[in-house]
Design an enzyme around this catalytic site. Structure first.
Site, PDB file in Angstrom:
ATOM      1  N   THR A 173       1.063  -1.259  -0.117  1.00 30.35           N
ATOM      2  CA  THR A 173       0.023   0.064  -0.081  1.00 30.35           C
ATOM      3  C   THR A 173       0.850   1.291   0.044  1.00 30.35           C
ATOM      4  O   THR A 173       1.955   1.087   0.515  1.00 30.35           O
ATOM      5  CB  THR A 173      -1.070  -0.083   1.243  1.00 30.35           C
ATOM      6  OG1 THR A 173      -1.812  -1.155   1.188  1.00 30.35           O
ATOM      7  CG2 THR A 173      -1.548   1.197   1.650  1.00 30.35           C
TER       8      THR A 173
ATOM      9  N   GLY B  82      -0.700  -2.238   6.539  1.00 26.15           N
ATOM     10  CA  GLY B  82      -0.807  -3.278   7.386  1.00 26.15           C
ATOM     11  C   GLY B  82      -1.833  -4.247   7.151  1.00 26.15           C
ATOM     12  O   GLY B  82      -2.670  -3.808   6.117  1.00 26.15           O
TER      13      GLY B  82
ATOM     14  N   GLY C 286     -10.547  -2.858   2.809  1.00 25.57           N
ATOM     15  CA  GLY C 286      -9.387  -2.767   3.730  1.00 25.57           C
ATOM     16  C   GLY C 286      -9.685  -1.408   4.565  1.00 25.57           C
ATOM     17  O   GLY C 286     -10.553  -0.521   4.656  1.00 25.57           O
TER      18      GLY C 286
END
Ligand code: ASP
Length: 306
Positions: A174, A226, A204
């Site tokens: 990301t 994460g 997410g």
């Protein structure tokens, strides 16, 4: 001119030095440097933090090695389903998109939602239709096809796993940026392809304001990377802001408490980048590495992996 600064990330995870070749390291360093420079240039010229994070994230989205935009991972159906968000700490305006396809720069669409709609978050087809109205650039599937992502997906399919970017190295990819401009305004942006082999429709933390992204001139700007499910449940970005606001903690205290204590306790892997209203930058991560860079005011740019 008052203090300004920018920090960027290209994902956290297990970056084994053993698997990292010189060539690969150079490629990552170059891409991170370019994005950092693009954002810093804007701040140096007196531009806004919002523009700086937009430009830096676009630059990372255009690189195929990061899991955002061009390099977005494959979901279970073999599609690239992307999430992005942006927030302006000056007025708490925010924009986010989730599960969008074929948009070249999802962060630009999130910005359009913030600036040109009455909404904060749009998803899927509705967001894509809005992108057409706003004349954003679409790319066909071949633009998003990268051999290594395809192979990752094939491996994940075989193992029936939902992988965090790359199962072999457990690397998240990301991208995100946070900035403080000379006017004292903060901004944050995050963009991702999510998790390899994720179910279609899975969203997410990256597009969720308060979880993956948050900015507030009173405290700080934060962008996360994460395992999204944990980051949503921990409301990571807002938690750092709240510790600073209510407990009067420093950025360092707040970000380390959240990343190195709270997330670790949940066995949640990842990291964050953050900048406060004085220009202090913190980039804690509890994984082996995190692609990251920072550039404070007129100082020198720094790029780090481990
Ligand atoms: N946080 C992202 C997600 O869960 C993944 C990443 O950081 O690479 O969608």
């Amino acid at each position: 001119m008052k203090k300004f600064g920018i920090a960027i990330h290209g994902g956290a995870g297990v970056m084994s030095r053993r698997l990292m070749t010189d060539d690969k390291e150079k490629k990552y360093t170059r891409a991170l440097s370019e994005a950092l420079k693009a954002g810093h240039e804007i701040l140096k010229e007196g531009g806004t933090a919002l523009d700086a994070v937009t430009v830096a994230v676009c630059s990372l989205e255009d690189q195929e090695m990061f899991n955002a935009g061009r390099g977005a991972v494959f979901n279970h159906e073999g599609r690239h389903e992307m999430d992005a968000s942006i927030m302006n700490g000056a007025n708490l305006m925010a924009g986010a998109v989730s599960a969008v396809h074929n948009i070249r720069n999802p962060v630009l669409l999130a910005r359009e939602v913030m600036l040109h709609s009455e909404h904060v978050m749009m998803c899927g087809q509705g967001a894509e239709e809005f992108a057409r109205e706003r004349q954003l650039v679409f790319e066909d599937d071949t633009y998003f096809f990268t051999r290594h992502r395809f192979e990752q997906w094939q491996r994940a399919l075989k193992k029936e796993l939902m992988q965090l970017d790359d199962g072999s190295t457990k690397k998240f990819g990301t991208v995100g940026a946070v900035a403080l401009d000379a006017e004292g305004n903060l901004a944050a942006a995050t963009s991702t392809g999510g998790l390899t082999n994720k179910r279609f429709g899975r969203i997410g933390d990256s597009p969720i304001i308060g979880a993956g992204t948050y900015a507030n001139n009173e405290t700080c700007a934060v962008s996360c990377t994460g395992h999204g499910e944990y980051f949503i449940r921990s409301v990571v970005a807002f938690d750092i802001h709240a510790l600073m606001l209510y407990k009067k903690w420093s950025l360092k205290q707040a970000s380390e408490k959240v990343v190195m204590k709270k997330l670790v306790k949940m066995k949640a892997e990842g990291g964050i980048i953050a900048i406060d209203r004085k220009g202090n930058i913190c980039m804690p991560f509890n994984s082996e590495g995190m692609y990251r860079g920072m550039w404070s005011g007129t100082g020198k740019p720094e790029i780090m992996i481990y």
